[in-house]
Design an enzyme around this catalytic site. Sequence first.
Site, short mmCIF file in Angstrom:
data_model
loop_
_atom_site.label_atom_id
_atom_site.label_comp_id
_atom_site.label_asym_id
_atom_site.label_seq_id
_atom_site.Cartn_x
_atom_site.Cartn_y
_atom_site.Cartn_z
N GLY A 13 0.83 -1.21 0.00
CA GLY A 13 0.00 0.00 0.00
C GLY A 13 0.86 1.25 0.00
CB ALA A 14 4.36 1.65 -0.89
CB VAL A 65 -2.33 -7.29 0.65
CG1 VAL A 65 -1.09 -6.46 0.39
CG2 VAL A 65 -3.50 -6.44 1.13
CG ASN A 91 1.06 1.24 4.91
OD1 ASN A 91 0.86 1.99 5.86
ND2 ASN A 91 0.67 1.56 3.67
CB SER A 143 -5.61 1.61 13.73
OG SER A 143 -6.35 2.75 14.12
CE1 TYR A 156 -8.61 1.04 9.13
CE2 TYR A 156 -8.90 2.05 11.30
CZ TYR A 156 -8.13 1.83 10.16
OH TYR A 156 -6.88 2.40 10.07
CB ALA A 158 -13.29 -6.10 14.12
CE LYS A 160 -5.70 -0.95 10.26
NZ LYS A 160 -4.51 -1.17 9.42
CB ILE A 189 -1.56 9.52 10.55
CG1 ILE A 189 -1.16 8.60 11.72
CG2 ILE A 189 -0.34 9.97 9.75
CD1 ILE A 189 -0.30 9.23 12.79
P1 NAP Z 1 -4.24 5.55 2.37
O1 NAP Z 1 -3.70 6.91 2.09
O2 NAP Z 1 -5.64 5.23 1.96
O3 NAP Z 1 -3.22 4.47 1.74
C1 NAP Z 1 -3.48 3.11 1.74
C2 NAP Z 1 -2.88 2.49 0.50
O4 NAP Z 1 -3.20 1.08 0.49
C3 NAP Z 1 -3.49 3.08 -0.79
O5 NAP Z 1 -2.48 3.37 -1.71
C4 NAP Z 1 -4.39 1.97 -1.27
O6 NAP Z 1 -4.59 1.93 -2.67
C5 NAP Z 1 -3.64 0.74 -0.82
N1 NAP Z 1 -4.48 -0.44 -0.81
C6 NAP Z 1 -5.81 -0.53 -0.56
N2 NAP Z 1 -6.23 -1.79 -0.70
C7 NAP Z 1 -5.15 -2.53 -1.03
C8 NAP Z 1 -4.95 -3.91 -1.34
N3 NAP Z 1 -5.97 -4.80 -1.31
N4 NAP Z 1 -3.71 -4.35 -1.67
C9 NAP Z 1 -2.69 -3.45 -1.72
N5 NAP Z 1 -2.81 -2.15 -1.47
C10 NAP Z 1 -4.03 -1.68 -1.13
O7 NAP Z 1 -4.16 5.21 3.91
P2 NAP Z 1 -3.12 5.67 5.07
O8 NAP Z 1 -3.80 6.66 5.90
O9 NAP Z 1 -1.79 5.99 4.48
O10 NAP Z 1 -3.04 4.33 5.91
C11 NAP Z 1 -1.97 3.39 5.80
C12 NAP Z 1 -2.13 2.37 6.91
O11 NAP Z 1 -2.11 3.02 8.18
C13 NAP Z 1 -3.44 1.60 6.85
O12 NAP Z 1 -3.25 0.26 7.24
C14 NAP Z 1 -4.30 2.32 7.86
O13 NAP Z 1 -5.31 1.50 8.37
C15 NAP Z 1 -3.27 2.67 8.90
N6 NAP Z 1 -3.64 3.78 9.79
C16 NAP Z 1 -3.90 5.02 9.28
C17 NAP Z 1 -4.24 6.04 10.16
C18 NAP Z 1 -4.53 7.44 9.70
O14 NAP Z 1 -4.90 8.25 10.53
N7 NAP Z 1 -4.34 7.76 8.43
C19 NAP Z 1 -4.34 5.79 11.53
C20 NAP Z 1 -4.08 4.51 12.00
C21 NAP Z 1 -3.72 3.52 11.11
P3 NAP Z 1 -5.82 2.77 -3.32
O15 NAP Z 1 -5.44 4.18 -3.23
O16 NAP Z 1 -5.90 2.31 -4.73
O17 NAP Z 1 -7.03 2.42 -2.49
#
Ligand code: NAP
Length: 248
Positions: A13-14, A65, A91, A143, A156, A158, A160, A189
């Site tokens: 998810g990079a 994934v 991620n 999370s 979500y 559940a 995490k 974040i």
């Molecule tokens: P984000 O900007 O939505 O990035 C997530 C990435 O994962 C996107 O590029 C997405 O692609 C990709 N993705 C989605 N489904 C996928 C799959 N099946 N296989 C491979 N890649 C996939 O989210 P983020 O905020 O950076 O979050 C990253 C991680 O941190 C996540 O696990 C999230 O739950 C966790 N997190 C985030 C926060 C926050 O406040 N932002 C807080 C706690 C935890 P698409 O763009 O095509 O969907």
Amino acid sequence: MKLFVGKTVLVTGAQRGIGYDIAGAFAFQGASVVMTDVNGDGVQQAAASIEKETSAKTLALAADVSKYADCERVIEETLKTFKKLDILVNNAGITRDNLVLRMKEEDFQAVLDVNLKGAFLMAKAASRSMLRERGGRIINIASVVGQMGNAGQAGYSASKAGLIGLTKSLAREFAPRQVLVNAVAPGFIQTRMTDALKDETKAGLLEMIPLERFGTGADVARAVMFLAGDDSAYITGQVLAVNGGIYM
Ligand code: NAP
């Protein structure tokens, strides 16, 4: 001195958000970085921009994934290109938020499939080479809501919370081969995921955060790098909270 020269790191998810920041941080520290995402074009562009900024070696792969065949292909390509995999960062994650009464069964399932099953499948695919090499690090991005729950995020949170359980089981199973498994639990974040929140929700959240700011991708990346580096050699099965104190 750069901290990860000679290491290969894989971040799922990079394409953007926290995953992009983690991939970039490792690249700045000299690692070769494999970046995967469901969005193939997006991840190619993201890898090209990190290569330009850091001159690190990158490999960009389109992969979902939640599909084991994709996870196996990613590991095969990684080993073919870089010969080994030292650090896996699970991620990739999605949200499908709604109140339980309105949450569709397929949305609950989709979140579990990506956030929880996806981490299991990537760890399974990566484990053969890490166990054979008798070393490696797996870092799962959980999370704060997996620790404290959140109204409107039953699926979500559940997923995490499950990821934290998975982290501890993998840590116990892989410890004899020196493969260390930990989780980072970010709070709120600033990314596209949180940009989607309403302004009043954001204001309410800020009031609850003792450090009085949202976190950044760089805050999370630094914690991930700690858990991937030599300074955490005696740490496994732990959850490192990066949440500004919102949950203690
Ligand atoms: P984000 O900007 O939505 O990035 C997530 C990435 O994962 C996107 O590029 C997405 O692609 C990709 N993705 C989605 N489904 C996928 C799959 N099946 N296989 C491979 N890649 C996939 O989210 P983020 O905020 O950076 O979050 C990253 C991680 O941190 C996540 O696990 C999230 O739950 C966790 N997190 C985030 C926060 C926050 O406040 N932002 C807080 C706690 C935890 P698409 O763009 O095509 O969907």
